[in-house]
Design an enzyme around this catalytic site. Sequence first.
Site, mmCIF file in Angstrom:
data_model
loop_
_atom_site.group_PDB
_atom_site.id
_atom_site.type_symbol
_atom_site.label_atom_id
_atom_site.label_comp_id
_atom_site.label_asym_id
_atom_site.label_seq_id
_atom_site.Cartn_x
_atom_site.Cartn_y
_atom_site.Cartn_z
ATOM 1 C CG HIS A 1 -1.612 -1.242 1.538
ATOM 2 N ND1 HIS A 1 -2.541 -1.763 0.671
ATOM 3 C CD2 HIS A 1 -1.514 -2.129 2.564
ATOM 4 C CE1 HIS A 1 -3.004 -2.895 1.164
ATOM 5 N NE2 HIS A 1 -2.403 -3.148 2.297
ATOM 6 C CG HIS B 1 2.813 5.502 5.971
ATOM 7 N ND1 HIS B 1 2.539 5.439 7.337
ATOM 8 C CD2 HIS B 1 1.726 6.080 5.399
ATOM 9 C CE1 HIS B 1 1.333 5.924 7.562
ATOM 10 N NE2 HIS B 1 0.821 6.337 6.407
ATOM 11 C CG HIS C 1 0.360 10.078 7.112
ATOM 12 N ND1 HIS C 1 -0.620 9.383 6.443
ATOM 13 C CD2 HIS C 1 0.035 11.393 6.975
ATOM 14 C CE1 HIS C 1 -1.508 10.232 5.946
ATOM 15 N NE2 HIS C 1 -1.130 11.468 6.260
ATOM 16 C CB THR D 1 -5.997 7.785 5.786
ATOM 17 O OG1 THR D 1 -4.668 7.272 5.544
ATOM 18 C CG2 THR D 1 -5.934 9.031 6.635
ATOM 19 C CB THR D 2 -5.118 2.431 5.061
ATOM 20 O OG1 THR D 2 -4.508 1.987 6.289
ATOM 21 C CG2 THR D 2 -4.227 3.436 4.371
ATOM 22 C CD GLU E 1 -4.024 9.362 2.978
ATOM 23 O OE1 GLU E 1 -3.730 9.219 4.171
ATOM 24 O OE2 GLU E 1 -4.612 8.491 2.318
ATOM 25 C CG HIS F 1 -0.779 8.360 2.053
ATOM 26 N ND1 HIS F 1 -1.572 7.231 2.016
ATOM 27 C CD2 HIS F 1 -0.391 8.516 3.350
ATOM 28 C CE1 HIS F 1 -1.679 6.743 3.253
ATOM 29 N NE2 HIS F 1 -0.967 7.496 4.072
HETATM 30 C C1 LIG Z 1 0.735 -5.542 16.286
HETATM 31 C C2 LIG Z 1 0.419 -4.617 15.149
HETATM 32 C C3 LIG Z 1 -1.046 -4.649 14.843
HETATM 33 C C4 LIG Z 1 -1.389 -3.650 13.794
HETATM 34 N N1 LIG Z 1 -2.774 -3.845 13.445
HETATM 35 C C5 LIG Z 1 -3.071 -3.378 12.144
HETATM 36 C C6 LIG Z 1 -3.266 -1.880 12.179
HETATM 37 O O1 LIG Z 1 -4.060 -1.352 12.937
HETATM 38 N N2 LIG Z 1 -2.491 -1.178 11.317
HETATM 39 C C7 LIG Z 1 -2.711 0.249 11.190
HETATM 40 C C8 LIG Z 1 -1.551 0.757 10.392
HETATM 41 C C9 LIG Z 1 -1.812 2.180 9.956
HETATM 42 C C10 LIG Z 1 -2.730 2.452 8.938
HETATM 43 C C11 LIG Z 1 -2.907 3.779 8.486
HETATM 44 C C12 LIG Z 1 -2.174 4.804 9.064
HETATM 45 S S1 LIG Z 1 -2.396 6.461 8.505
HETATM 46 N N3 LIG Z 1 -2.384 6.491 6.913
HETATM 47 O O2 LIG Z 1 -3.696 6.890 8.954
HETATM 48 O O3 LIG Z 1 -1.282 7.227 9.007
HETATM 49 C C13 LIG Z 1 -1.275 4.535 10.095
HETATM 50 C C14 LIG Z 1 -1.093 3.216 10.549
HETATM 51 ZN ZN LIG Z 2 -0.828 7.402 6.056
#
Ligand SMILES: CCCCNCC(=O)NCCc1ccc(S(N)(=O)=O)cc1
Ligand SMILES: [Zn+2]
Length: 262
Positions: free
Chosen positions: A64, A94, A119, A199-200, A106, A96
Site C-alpha cells: 500500500h 510512510h 505520516h 486513512t486506510t 490525503e 501517500h
Molecule cells: C501488532 C500490530 C497490529 C497492527 N494492526 C493493524 C493496524 O491497525 N495497522 C494500522 C496501520 C496504519 C494504517 C494507516 C495509518 S495512517 N495512513 O492513517 O497514518 C497509520 C497506521
Molecule cells: Zn498514512
Amino acid sequence: KGSTWGYGEENGPSLWHKDYPVAQGSRQSPIDIVPSEASFDPRLAPIQLSYDQCTSINISNNGHSVVVEFDDSDDRSVIHGGALPNPYRLRQFHFHWGEKGCHGSEHTVAGKAFVSELHLVHWNAEKYKTFGQAAQEPDGLSVLGIFLETGDDHRWLHKITDALYMVKFKGSVSDFKGFNPKCLLPSSLHFWTYPGSLTTPPLHESVIWIVLKEPIVVSEKQMGKFRMLVFNGEEEDLRSRMENNFRSPQPLKGRKVLASFK
Ligand SMILES: CCCCNCC(=O)NCCc1ccc(S(N)(=O)=O)cc1
Ligand SMILES: [Zn+2]
C-alpha cells in the site's frame, strides 16, 4: 477477487465500507482543513519531537505504501505537545502520493491538495500495552502529517529514495538503520489538530491528527522514484505502479479543527 483492500477500481476507497463499515463513521480521516474555520487555541502546547535517540530498523513495501519502522520498545523517540495528554511513541512513517504531475496528499487545505503527504505514526504506550491495541482506542494513536510540494531537491530525502529500489515489490524489506526523520521537518511546527482515524483499513477512529501548515519541498525527480514502486508482489503477473495511494477528504461531521497559530 477484490478480497484485500487497495486503491484500484475493484478494491478502492469507495468500496472499503463493505468490509470496514466504520468507513462511514463520525470521525474519519483525512479531511479538508479550512484555515478560516479552524479555531486558534492558545492552550495548545508546541509540538516537540524528541527523535534524537530514535532507532530506525527497516524500510519495506507493504503493498500500500513504503514504510520505515522504528524500535518502539521504549520511549527513545516520542512526540508530545499539541492536544496530546502525554508523549506518544514513534512506530513508523510512510507516504501517500499521486501520479506524475498530479496531487496525492490525503488532507487538503481549503481544497488545495499537495503532491504527497508524509505520516509519522505514534502510539500511546503510556496507556496501552501494544500498538495493535492502541490502534483501536480513541486516544491510542497520533499521526503527524507533513505535506510535500515540488520544487528543488530535498537534501535528505535521497536517503529514502536511494533505498526504494530495494523494496520495489510488495513484501520486500530491507535494513534501514540510522535514519532520523527530524531531517524531514519543515522550519515551522505550526499545526492544525483534530480527532480522526486511520486513512486506510481498518480505518480505526483512534488518531489524534496533527497536520503541519508548512510543506517540505522535494523535486519531481525524487517523487518519481516513489512511482517506481509497485503494489504487486514479485511473483504476480499483474504489474501495477504504486501511485494514487491516497484516500480523499471525508465529512467533518461537526468536528472542530484547532490551530496552534493565529
Ligand atoms: C501488532 C500490530 C497490529 C497492527 N494492526 C493493524 C493496524 O491497525 N495497522 C494500522 C496501520 C496504519 C494504517 C494507516 C495509518 S495512517 N495512513 O492513517 O497514518 C497509520 C497506521
Ligand atoms: Zn498514512
